[in-house]
Design a protein around this motif. Structure first.
Motif, short mmCIF file in Angstrom:
data_model
loop_
_atom_site.label_atom_id
_atom_site.label_comp_id
_atom_site.label_asym_id
_atom_site.label_seq_id
_atom_site.Cartn_x
_atom_site.Cartn_y
_atom_site.Cartn_z
N PRO A 90 0.80 -1.24 0.00
CA PRO A 90 0.00 0.00 0.00
C PRO A 90 0.82 1.29 0.00
N ASP A 91 2.09 1.23 0.44
CA ASP A 91 2.90 2.45 0.42
C ASP A 91 3.46 2.74 -0.97
N ASP A 92 3.20 1.86 -1.93
CA ASP A 92 3.60 2.09 -3.32
C ASP A 92 2.60 3.06 -3.95
N PRO A 93 3.06 4.14 -4.59
CA PRO A 93 2.12 5.08 -5.24
C PRO A 93 1.22 4.36 -6.24
N ASP A 94 -0.06 4.69 -6.21
CA ASP A 94 -1.04 4.10 -7.11
C ASP A 94 -1.07 2.57 -7.02
N TYR A 95 -0.95 2.03 -5.80
CA TYR A 95 -0.84 0.59 -5.64
C TYR A 95 -2.08 -0.17 -6.13
N LEU A 96 -3.27 0.42 -6.00
CA LEU A 96 -4.46 -0.27 -6.47
C LEU A 96 -4.47 -0.40 -7.99
N ALA A 97 -4.08 0.67 -8.66
CA ALA A 97 -4.01 0.63 -10.12
C ALA A 97 -2.95 -0.35 -10.59
N LYS A 98 -1.84 -0.40 -9.87
CA LYS A 98 -0.76 -1.33 -10.24
C LYS A 98 -1.20 -2.78 -10.02
N ARG A 99 -1.91 -3.02 -8.94
CA ARG A 99 -2.41 -4.38 -8.71
C ARG A 99 -3.33 -4.81 -9.84
N GLU A 100 -4.20 -3.88 -10.26
CA GLU A 100 -5.12 -4.17 -11.35
C GLU A 100 -4.36 -4.45 -12.65
N ARG A 101 -3.35 -3.66 -12.92
CA ARG A 101 -2.59 -3.79 -14.18
C ARG A 101 -1.70 -5.03 -14.19
N PHE A 102 -1.01 -5.30 -13.09
CA PHE A 102 -0.01 -6.36 -13.10
C PHE A 102 -0.58 -7.75 -12.86
N THR A 103 -1.82 -7.85 -12.39
CA THR A 103 -2.41 -9.19 -12.23
C THR A 103 -2.96 -9.74 -13.54
N LYS A 104 -2.95 -8.95 -14.59
CA LYS A 104 -3.36 -9.44 -15.90
C LYS A 104 -2.22 -10.22 -16.54
N LEU A 105 -2.56 -11.29 -17.26
CA LEU A 105 -1.55 -12.10 -17.94
C LEU A 105 -0.86 -11.25 -19.01
N LYS A 106 0.47 -11.31 -19.00
CA LYS A 106 1.25 -10.49 -19.93
C LYS A 106 2.13 -11.37 -20.82
N ASN A 107 2.25 -10.96 -22.07
CA ASN A 107 3.20 -11.58 -22.99
C ASN A 107 4.45 -10.70 -23.06
N ILE A 108 5.59 -11.33 -22.88
CA ILE A 108 6.86 -10.60 -22.79
C ILE A 108 7.81 -11.12 -23.86
N ARG A 109 8.54 -10.21 -24.48
CA ARG A 109 9.55 -10.61 -25.45
C ARG A 109 10.90 -10.06 -24.98
N ASP A 110 11.90 -10.95 -24.91
CA ASP A 110 13.25 -10.57 -24.50
C ASP A 110 14.21 -10.80 -25.66
N TYR A 111 15.14 -9.86 -25.84
CA TYR A 111 16.19 -9.99 -26.84
C TYR A 111 17.51 -10.06 -26.09
N VAL A 112 18.21 -11.19 -26.22
CA VAL A 112 19.34 -11.49 -25.34
C VAL A 112 20.59 -11.80 -26.16
N LEU A 113 21.76 -11.40 -25.65
CA LEU A 113 23.03 -11.83 -26.20
C LEU A 113 23.78 -12.56 -25.10
N ASN A 114 23.66 -13.89 -25.07
CA ASN A 114 24.34 -14.70 -24.06
C ASN A 114 25.82 -14.87 -24.43
N ILE A 115 26.69 -14.63 -23.46
CA ILE A 115 28.13 -14.77 -23.66
C ILE A 115 28.64 -15.71 -22.56
N GLY A 116 29.15 -16.89 -22.95
CA GLY A 116 29.47 -17.86 -21.92
C GLY A 116 30.65 -18.75 -22.24
N PHE A 117 31.00 -19.57 -21.25
CA PHE A 117 32.07 -20.54 -21.37
C PHE A 117 31.58 -21.90 -20.89
N LEU A 118 32.15 -22.95 -21.47
CA LEU A 118 31.81 -24.30 -21.01
C LEU A 118 33.06 -25.15 -20.89
N MET A 119 32.99 -26.11 -19.98
CA MET A 119 34.05 -27.10 -19.80
C MET A 119 33.44 -28.46 -20.10
#
Length: 204
Positions: A90-119
């Protein structure tokens, strides 16, 4: 999803005649497809599937191990939903609106450049096991209660198994993934997922 998998398989086998040239090359080129979901928790759900282009470079080989660099551009498709309303306090500004917005199912797209090592440790003539770690910059296109939109990092730790048939290497790689932005943006709780990759590569 099935159309994506079909296109992925076609791309793999379409590439083999062009790249499978020298089995002694230090370079291998390939593709991987993977999927996963969140570790069990009470705050959120998260599922993902992803496609990677892979470029391996063998740095050094000894009698028992080989050491390799791996570069992996990745496109990750995620679905996320907040399941615990009280994660947004509740101390988060506009917490009720955020609860309403973030409880909806979201589709997310990530663009990643993985840099790694293996043994890698050979087990039989055509089989090996390996441990792998990578850190990579990424851009995520959707804000959630756990992560700000924009720049972040994707960290992966994996244990893999490969089987080689002629010039083609088949790869299975269970892994865990952590996504966060290292505190560079306002929201940084991040995601933790367990995943599995299926890949194929051929020498350049």
């Amino acid at each position: 999803m099935y159309k994506k998998v079909l296109l992925f398989v076609v791309a793999i086998f379409g590439s083999i005649p062009f790249y499978a040239q020298d089995k002694h090359s230090k370079f291998e080129f390939g593709f991987a497809y993977g999927f996963g979901n969140e570790f069990k928790n009470r705050n959120y759900t998260y599922t993902n599937e992803y496609f990677k282009v892979q470029l391996f470079y063998k740095i050094k080989s000894t009698r028992n191990f080989s050491y390799e660099f791996l570069l992996q551009p990745e496109l990750n498709f995620g679905t996320h939903q907040l399941t615990n309303l009280y994660f947004i306090e509740p101390d988060d500004p506009d917490y009720l609106a955020k609860r309403e917005r973030f409880t909806k199912l979201k589709n997310i797209r990530d663009y990643v450049l993985n840099i790694g090592f293996l043994m890698r440790k050979p087990v039989l003539k055509s089989c090996s096991v390996y441990v792998f770690g990578s850190v990579g910059p990424m851009i995520t296109d959707t804000e959630t209660e756990r992560l700000s939109k924009g720049f972040a990092f994707s960290d992966v730790l994996a244990l893999g198994f490969t089987f080689k048939y002629n010039k083609v290497t088949f790869d299975v790689r269970p892994n865990i993934r952590h996504v966060s932005n290292a505190g560079l943006q306002k929201t940084n709780s991040g995601y933790n997922t367990k995943n599995i990759d299926f890949g194929v590569s051929i020498p350049l």
